[in-house]
Every structure is written in C-alpha cells, then in structure tokens.
Motif scaffolding. Structure first.
Motif, short mmCIF file in Angstrom:
data_model
loop_
_atom_site.label_atom_id
_atom_site.label_comp_id
_atom_site.label_asym_id
_atom_site.label_seq_id
_atom_site.Cartn_x
_atom_site.Cartn_y
_atom_site.Cartn_z
N ARG A 93 -31.42 10.54 68.38
CA ARG A 93 -31.47 11.60 67.49
C ARG A 93 -32.38 11.41 66.20
O ARG A 93 -33.00 12.40 65.93
CB ARG A 93 -29.89 12.19 67.04
CG ARG A 93 -29.24 12.52 68.18
CD ARG A 93 -27.75 12.87 67.70
NE ARG A 93 -26.79 13.55 68.69
CZ ARG A 93 -25.54 14.03 68.39
NH1 ARG A 93 -25.08 14.27 67.04
NH2 ARG A 93 -24.98 14.75 69.41
N TRP A 94 -32.35 10.16 65.80
CA TRP A 94 -33.22 9.79 64.75
C TRP A 94 -34.77 9.85 65.13
O TRP A 94 -35.53 10.38 64.44
CB TRP A 94 -32.79 8.47 64.11
CG TRP A 94 -31.57 8.53 63.25
CD1 TRP A 94 -30.38 7.93 63.56
CD2 TRP A 94 -31.41 9.20 61.95
NE1 TRP A 94 -29.52 8.23 62.73
CE2 TRP A 94 -30.08 8.81 61.61
CE3 TRP A 94 -32.16 9.77 61.38
CZ2 TRP A 94 -29.61 9.14 60.61
CZ3 TRP A 94 -31.71 10.26 59.91
CH2 TRP A 94 -30.38 10.17 59.74
N VAL A 95 -34.76 9.54 66.39
CA VAL A 95 -36.20 9.70 67.03
C VAL A 95 -36.63 11.23 66.88
O VAL A 95 -37.83 11.60 66.70
CB VAL A 95 -36.31 8.92 68.45
CG1 VAL A 95 -37.90 9.25 68.81
CG2 VAL A 95 -36.13 7.27 68.06
N VAL A 96 -35.87 11.88 67.55
CA VAL A 96 -36.09 13.22 67.52
C VAL A 96 -36.38 14.08 66.16
O VAL A 96 -37.34 14.94 65.93
CB VAL A 96 -35.03 14.22 68.28
CG1 VAL A 96 -35.32 15.68 68.21
CG2 VAL A 96 -35.10 13.63 69.79
N LEU B 103 -44.90 18.52 58.93
CA LEU B 103 -45.76 18.07 58.02
C LEU B 103 -47.15 18.26 58.56
O LEU B 103 -48.21 18.69 57.80
CB LEU B 103 -45.71 16.50 57.78
CG LEU B 103 -44.29 16.08 57.10
CD1 LEU B 103 -44.23 14.64 56.91
CD2 LEU B 103 -44.05 16.75 55.69
N VAL B 104 -47.61 18.01 59.98
CA VAL B 104 -48.74 18.20 60.44
C VAL B 104 -49.08 19.75 60.13
O VAL B 104 -50.23 19.95 59.89
CB VAL B 104 -48.84 17.91 61.85
CG1 VAL B 104 -50.26 18.34 62.35
CG2 VAL B 104 -48.96 16.09 61.89
N MET B 105 -48.25 20.62 60.63
CA MET B 105 -48.50 21.99 60.60
C MET B 105 -48.80 22.37 59.08
O MET B 105 -49.53 23.52 58.84
CB MET B 105 -47.21 22.76 61.23
CG MET B 105 -46.88 22.51 62.53
SD MET B 105 -45.61 23.41 63.34
CE MET B 105 -46.12 25.22 62.99
N LEU B 106 -48.45 21.80 58.12
CA LEU B 106 -48.45 22.10 56.66
C LEU B 106 -49.64 21.68 56.08
O LEU B 106 -50.00 22.09 54.96
CB LEU B 106 -47.24 21.46 55.88
CG LEU B 106 -45.99 22.12 56.06
CD1 LEU B 106 -44.98 21.28 55.29
CD2 LEU B 106 -45.94 23.69 55.65
N VAL B 107 -50.45 20.69 56.82
CA VAL B 107 -51.70 20.35 56.34
C VAL B 107 -52.77 21.28 56.11
O VAL B 107 -53.40 21.40 55.24
CB VAL B 107 -52.21 19.38 57.33
CG1 VAL B 107 -53.63 18.66 56.94
CG2 VAL B 107 -51.45 17.92 57.08
N PRO B 108 -52.93 22.29 56.93
CA PRO B 108 -53.94 23.41 56.83
C PRO B 108 -53.55 24.04 55.43
O PRO B 108 -54.40 24.64 54.81
CB PRO B 108 -53.88 24.19 57.94
CG PRO B 108 -53.56 23.16 59.06
CD PRO B 108 -52.40 22.17 58.33
N PHE B 109 -52.39 24.40 55.36
CA PHE B 109 -51.86 25.24 54.00
C PHE B 109 -52.12 24.43 52.80
O PHE B 109 -52.32 25.04 51.81
CB PHE B 109 -50.36 25.55 54.28
CG PHE B 109 -50.16 26.47 55.42
CD1 PHE B 109 -50.32 27.77 55.28
CD2 PHE B 109 -49.63 25.95 56.59
CE1 PHE B 109 -50.25 28.48 56.58
CE2 PHE B 109 -49.41 26.96 57.61
CZ PHE B 109 -49.58 27.98 57.70
N THR C 284 -40.02 16.08 61.71
CA THR C 284 -40.59 16.03 60.47
C THR C 284 -42.17 15.87 60.67
O THR C 284 -42.87 16.48 59.84
CB THR C 284 -39.82 14.88 60.04
OG1 THR C 284 -38.51 15.12 59.85
CG2 THR C 284 -40.31 14.78 58.40
N VAL C 285 -42.36 14.83 61.50
CA VAL C 285 -43.99 14.77 61.37
C VAL C 285 -44.51 16.02 62.04
O VAL C 285 -45.85 16.19 61.49
CB VAL C 285 -44.05 13.54 62.40
CG1 VAL C 285 -45.63 13.39 62.70
CG2 VAL C 285 -43.48 12.02 61.73
#
Length: 291
Positions: free
Chosen positions: A24-27, A36-42, A32-33
């Motif tokens: 569950r922690w891995v998921v 964060l990647v999706m928020l990089v362009p914004f 979360t990663v």
C-alpha cells in the motif's frame, strides 16, 4: 467446591489503518509521484506567466524571474477581450451540459425502460458515434452549418456538442437503466402513473447523482474543445477561450510570457467550476458505486 472457568473469546485483532502493508505504501508513493509529474507543466506555466520577455529570452523557460511581471496578463486580457470570450465559453459549455443531460436522459429512458426493439444495436450505434474522431465530422458539420445559416454562430456549436456529448450520455444511462428495478416501475404503473410521471417521479430521482456527474463532465469537456469551435467560430464576437488563446501564436513570433499568462487566466474558471462542484462529483460517483 468446584470453580468453573469460562473462556472469554478473544477479540480479533483490529489492524490499525495507519500501519499499512508495504504494497500500500508503494502504491501511495507511486500515485504521489504521478500527481507531482502531472503538476510540472502547470508549475512551468505559473512560473513563465509572471516572467518578462527579457528574462524568458535570456534565461529560458526554466529560469527564475528577476521581477514580478504582470504586463502579460494585462495584454492578454485586453488583446483578446477576455470577458467576452469568457461569456461565450460559459454560455456554450453550460448550454451543452444542460441540453446534453436532458437529451441523454430521454434517449436512455426510451432505450432502457421502454425496451425499444433493436435496443442493443442502437446503443452500439451511439457508442460507435462517440468513438468517431472530430476530424472526420468537421467537413460535414461545416457544410451543413453553411447551408442552414448557422455558421459562425454560438448556436451551431451548442447543437453539435449537445449531440456529441449526448451520444456518450445515452450509452452510459441506457446501460444503467437496463438494470433498473422492475418492481419500482410495476408499482408506479399500478398507481396509475404514466410514462412521463414514471420518468420524473421514479427514474429521475434515482439517477440524479449520475446526471450531476454527467453535467460536470459535459461542461468541462465542452469548455476545453478547440477544433470544432476553431472552424465554426471565425468572428471575435463568437470565439471561445481556447480559440482566443491560440490566436496569440503566430507563424514566426510567439510571446511566451503572454501565452502562459493567457493559459493561466483561461484555466482559472474551469478549476473554480470543478472546485465548486467537487463535492457533487464525489457524491455522484459514490452513489453510483453503492447502487
């Protein structure tokens, strides 16, 4: 004297929800990663929206601005007449959302409850129509709009997207109504309810969460549409926000800070709409899952 010993059943060990397994922690870390990647362009858009053209030319898109530059926001606001474009986008997206939900409900009621002959073929046709790319539809839509005098009008785009969105809505709602409890329909029929009464007094209240989700999706999807409004709306008085944003880009010249500032302003209304109806969206999805 005899002593009777009664065994008290042990309570099952309740696992603390804070002590999750490794998987569950891995998921959670992966999600979360990904977020964060999706928020990089914004983040890049926000960074370059307040950067001067000189800072952008000297440092590039990844450099930190040396001053808080707001001229790009003012230039975009006045150059494209943003209040008018905001009204056009809101009018078109809101109308499509409402009309698309109503048409989807009526179509699905006839297919799911009415048991129209050839129902599966009709539902499959709606699914196939929803899968057609807009590039394949643009010329027939353009020709028909020119012939009937609706070209370069907001009404033409509203009609087109109402049909497109209702194709998906009909497919979804017809699948839901196909499993609608027959006992409720039979009870309403015994009480003397007609088809319209059954629709608005029995079916509609049960489908209200699903219809709310469709309304939100239809609004956001229509708000972000670009190709059909670009072809059908050629006047500055009728264009939408995505088309106005694309007008800032030329063949040999592009003001990157102004473009990023325009993208930031154009994104704010959609984000506000989503935040306002976020609770409604969550309730609709949860209600659909429970049913």
């Amino acid at each position: 004297m005899t002593v009777t010993i009664t065994k008290v059943p042990l309570r099952p060990k309740v696992r603390d929800r804070h002590h999750r397994g490794l998987s569950r922690w891995v998921v959670l870390a992966g999600v979360t990663v990904g977020a964060l990647v999706m928020l990089v362009p914004f983040a890049f858009m926000l960074l370059n929206a307040f950067k001067s053209p000189g800072d952008y030319s000297s440092g590039g898109p990844l450099s930190w601005p040396t001053q808080f530059y707001t001229q790009g926001l003012r230039t975009y606001w006045s150059a494209v007449n943003f209040p008018l474009k905001l009204w056009n986008s809101t009018l078109i997206a809101g109308s499509v959302a409402v009309f698309g939900v109503v048409v989807s409900l009526l179509n699905a009621y006839a297919l799911g409850i009415g048991r129209v002959r050839g129902r599966l073929w009709i539902v499959g046709l709606f699914l196939l129509a929803n899968m057609l790319p807009q590039e394949a539809l643009i010329y027939p839509l353009y020709y028909v709009a020119k012939e009937i005098g609706l070209y370069n009008t907001r009404l033409s785009v509203i009609i087109i997207f109402t049909v497109i969105q209702s194709a998906f809505g009909t497919y979804l709602l017809a699948s839901v109504l196909g499993t609608f409890p027959r006992a409720l329909l039979e009870a309403a029929a015994l009480d003397g309810a007609g088809k319209w009464t059954v629709l608005w007094r029995v079916v509609f209240p049960n489908l209200r969460p699903t219809l709310a989700v469709l309304l939100i999706f239809f609004f956001i999807w229509t708000w972000n549409e670009f190709l059909i409004p670009l072809v059908m709306l050629i006047d500055n008085q009728t264009q939408t926000i995505p088309v106005a944003l694309a007008s800032l880009q030329g063949d040999r010249l592009m003001d990157a800070p102004t473009t990023n500032a325009g993208a930031l302003i154009s994104l704010v209304p959609a984000i506000l709409f989503f935040l306002i109806f976020q609770r409604t969206l969550a309730r609709g999805i949860t209600a659909g899952a429970e049913k």
